[in-house]
Motif scaffolding. Sequence first.
Motif, PDB file in Angstrom:
ATOM      1  N   LEU A  66       5.656   2.836  -7.326  1.00  0.00           N
ATOM      2  CA  LEU A  66       4.982   1.985  -6.735  1.00  0.00           C
ATOM      3  C   LEU A  66       5.688   0.592  -6.670  1.00  0.00           C
TER       4      LEU A  66
ATOM      5  N   SER B 208       8.490  -0.082  -4.481  1.00  0.00           N
ATOM      6  CA  SER B 208       8.382   0.144  -3.246  1.00  0.00           C
ATOM      7  C   SER B 208       8.043  -1.073  -2.281  1.00  0.00           C
TER       8      SER B 208
ATOM      9  N   LEU C 214       5.368  -2.038  -1.384  1.00  0.00           N
ATOM     10  CA  LEU C 214       4.041  -2.357  -1.631  1.00  0.00           C
ATOM     11  C   LEU C 214       4.058  -3.794  -2.134  1.00  0.00           C
ATOM     12  N   TYR C 215       5.031  -4.102  -2.785  1.00  0.00           N
ATOM     13  CA  TYR C 215       5.295  -5.401  -3.802  1.00  0.00           C
ATOM     14  C   TYR C 215       6.384  -6.133  -3.406  1.00  0.00           C
TER      15      TYR C 215
ATOM     16  N   LEU D 232       1.236  -7.961  -4.273  1.00  0.00           N
ATOM     17  CA  LEU D 232       1.042  -6.829  -3.611  1.00  0.00           C
ATOM     18  C   LEU D 232       0.905  -7.069  -2.010  1.00  0.00           C
ATOM     19  N   TYR D 233       1.199  -6.204  -1.060  1.00  0.00           N
ATOM     20  CA  TYR D 233       1.210  -6.306   0.450  1.00  0.00           C
ATOM     21  C   TYR D 233      -0.237  -6.645   0.701  1.00  0.00           C
TER      22      TYR D 233
ATOM     23  N   ARG E 143      -3.228  -4.374   1.536  1.00  0.00           N
ATOM     24  CA  ARG E 143      -3.970  -3.116   0.779  1.00  0.00           C
ATOM     25  C   ARG E 143      -5.077  -3.731   0.078  1.00  0.00           C
TER      26      ARG E 143
ATOM     27  N   LEU F 193      -4.591   0.647  -4.453  1.00  0.00           N
ATOM     28  CA  LEU F 193      -3.253   1.300  -4.731  1.00  0.00           C
ATOM     29  C   LEU F 193      -3.279   2.604  -4.354  1.00  0.00           C
TER      30      LEU F 193
ATOM     31  N   ASN G 186       8.751   4.354   2.797  1.00  0.00           N
ATOM     32  CA  ASN G 186       7.849   3.370   3.049  1.00  0.00           C
ATOM     33  C   ASN G 186       6.330   3.694   3.004  1.00  0.00           C
TER      34      ASN G 186
ATOM     35  N   LEU H 137       3.417   1.990   2.818  1.00  0.00           N
ATOM     36  CA  LEU H 137       2.357   0.669   3.392  1.00  0.00           C
ATOM     37  C   LEU H 137       1.076   1.420   3.735  1.00  0.00           C
TER      38      LEU H 137
END
Length: 494
Positions: free
Chosen positions: A386, A389, A391-392, A402-403, A406, A410, A434, A436
């Motif tokens: 996580l 990735s 996402l962060y 965090l994106y 989201r 999570l 990816n 997302l």
Amino acid sequence: MTVFSSINEFEYKDTFEGIRKDVIVSQMIKALQKHFPSICDKNYELSLFLPIFQRYILENSSISHELDSGKIRLLNTSEFTEFEDIRDSDALDHALLSKLATLKLNGKADSVIGKESPLFEVKNGKCSLDIIVQQTQNLNTSFNCDVPLIFMTSLETEPQISNFLKESYTCSKVEWKTIVHSSFPAIDKDTLLPAVFQINVCEEDLWYPCGSGNLIDTLYFSGELDNLIVQGKEVLFVSDLDNLGAIVDLNILSYMITNEIDYLVEVVERTANDSNTGVLATYESKLRLVDYKCLSRESARKCKTVNTNNIWINLRKLKNLIESDSLNLPICSSETKMIIHNSPLMEILHLQTNLGDCIDFFSNSQIIKVPRNRFLPLATCEDLFLLNSNLYDLDTSGSLNLYPLRFELLPSIKLGDEFANYETFKIGIPDIPNILELDHLTVMGNVFFGYKIILRGTVVIICDEDDVIIIPDGSILENVIVRNKSQLEDIDKF
């Protein structure tokens, strides 16, 4: 005074699975006395271990010591303070940072993700230690303060952490130091004697860090507690080394000092990835930290928060409790199995205490529910998946953000045993896909990911034991269940 002088007179004469309790404790003392010349460097550790072993034996009637799930009561929302209720950025006094010190807990080298876990790359070429120092350095630079950074290590992790910090951050805007966690002898469950003496060998894996509760003794007996108080430090912010979201928050510090709170614990909203995280609850009417696995099925279903182990402690109040001998923390036992020098399988018993259990001993303690971004654990390869990735994002202050789309929701990540340690994880997933738009991912078996892969919705990949599945470069997997390599032929590519 000898190492054995702290043992009290026996008060209980009943039996403990067929053997008198006083006899069990006496046998332990004799074993340590007999072999003490060979472990003279463990004097301090044994002076802490013996009273805990005595309490463990005399206060219980079963070797399992499992908690009764029926006596565990989950806390309700009215027992939490909400972070949003104390947030007041306009009224914050930055001078309060002069009263703060921070400490990062790191015990036995992580056996799940790998022994070098603090040095694994997490983001943008930086490891956990890089990010933590960056966070503290940014704090001190931004507010022209001198918040010190203490690492509590073990005999196993001390060399790698100290050497890395000396090589990389000798001249940084951070005053850092390490203190070594105490260790206890592992106990042979069958004989209730130290396993290290059973085979007459002093091996590192037969001594283990005795839990985060040992932080109290280590601070006090090392002189570090008095040292911090002399420096004018009033509050210690403690967090785990593998929680990269545990950044100093001036809102919480201000709330604690203004309201004269002695002990403050942070909890967060539970996610699907938190199945092995501790829970703050009451047990027999006392606040304490319990394992999620100890909850009944109904309580586990209703459990909405988890403990972050982000703890704020008033140093003077802590010292008063120590010196009044008022911190008899609950003893947690755990069992493991070990093979030593081709000997028969030995069942090992570990006795530990948890810092989170201190909450019931402070007269003015509170629990605060904070945003999820204050709990970003890095204890497993699923956590690494996580954080590594897209996402962060890691900003210049050391914060992992965090994106935004989201909304702190999570995706659930479940990886099989083939991805349990860092080496096999990097072989199977050399490039994080990816994610997302991912909601859930399960990967089991001999699965190997290529590069520039996109995962969306729910993706389940389960490979049979005698098969191999290779996800080609550029694959897009959306709401699919893959059980064999032939199914990949119809998957779209870039």
